[in-house]
Motif scaffolding. Structure first.
Motif: not given
Length: 212
Positions: A179-198
């Motif tokens: 899974v390669i993340l979009d650069q704009d999603d780095y912060t939300n990936w690290l900090d978001g809730d588990v339910s939102e990670a999908a």
């Protein structure tokens, strides 16, 4: 399945892509399963108020997440983790459910080219040469001497219909892609809730990657 990647060793490119300085510490450019590499994690106690300003740490750990009860670092078989079963596998579920997500900075990942008729690896990188941020989880493994080591693993998803994997593997081969993340999603990936990670666990646009 990615068991080999190249780290981002250019300090300017690292800071530009990930918003944090690369530590002045010797590291291996080529990282294989069971060896040490760099990963980025959310700093303990930090949180994002605006979706951007999040305090992060760069850590060093073994590429391969050993079980939490392990007293060794020989977790070679766990360098990749299927996202679909991440919360059902004991090795990974606790790290996932506790929000221990990370980003693995890479310049290149290596995958086998089985269509060539030979056993060889090919390089996969961004078309413009910028670093890639791979979605992962990390864990701390206690050792008998009271110390601990960090480990990390890359998330993978089904890539049966992904053009890049179709070009490398035979029709009957199981096809998965990190899974390669979009650069704009780095912060939300690290900090978001588990339910939102999908919503961040997606196949990266194949047109943005090149095989060399």
């Amino acid at each position: 399945m990615c068991s080999h990647f190249q780290s981002v060793t250019d300090a300017a490119a690292f800071k530009s892509s990930f918003g944090i300085a690369l530590p002045l510490r010797e590291q291996h450019k080529n990282v294989l399963a069971g060896t040490k590499g760099v990963f980025i994690k959310k700093r303990s106690g930090s949180f994002s108020e605006d979706g951007d300003s999040l305090e992060k740490d760069v850590d060093f750990g073994f590429f391969g997440l050993s079980p939490q009860w392990s007293v060794t670092t020989s977790g070679h078989g766990s360098y990749n983790t299927p996202y679909e079963t991440i919360d059902k596998i004991a090795v990974f579920s606790q790290a996932w459910n506790s929000g221990s997500r990370c980003i693995i900075p890479v310049s290149t990942i290596f995958e086998p080219d089985l269509k060539s008729g030979q056993i060889k690896e090919v390089c996969i990188s961004h078309v413009d040469g910028t670093p890639l941020g791979i979605a992962g989880i990390w864990w701390s493994i206690p050792l008998p001497d009271g110390k601990s080591v960090q480990c990390f693993t890359m998330l993978t998803v089904d890539a049966e219909d992904y053009p890049l994997m179709q070009s490398l593997l035979m029709p009957n081969d199981a096809k998965r892609m990190v899974v390669i993340l979009d650069q704009d999603d780095y912060t939300n990936w690290l900090d978001g809730d588990v339910s939102e990670a999908a919503k961040f666990v997606l196949l990266y646009p194949a047109t943005q990657l090149q095989i060399t």
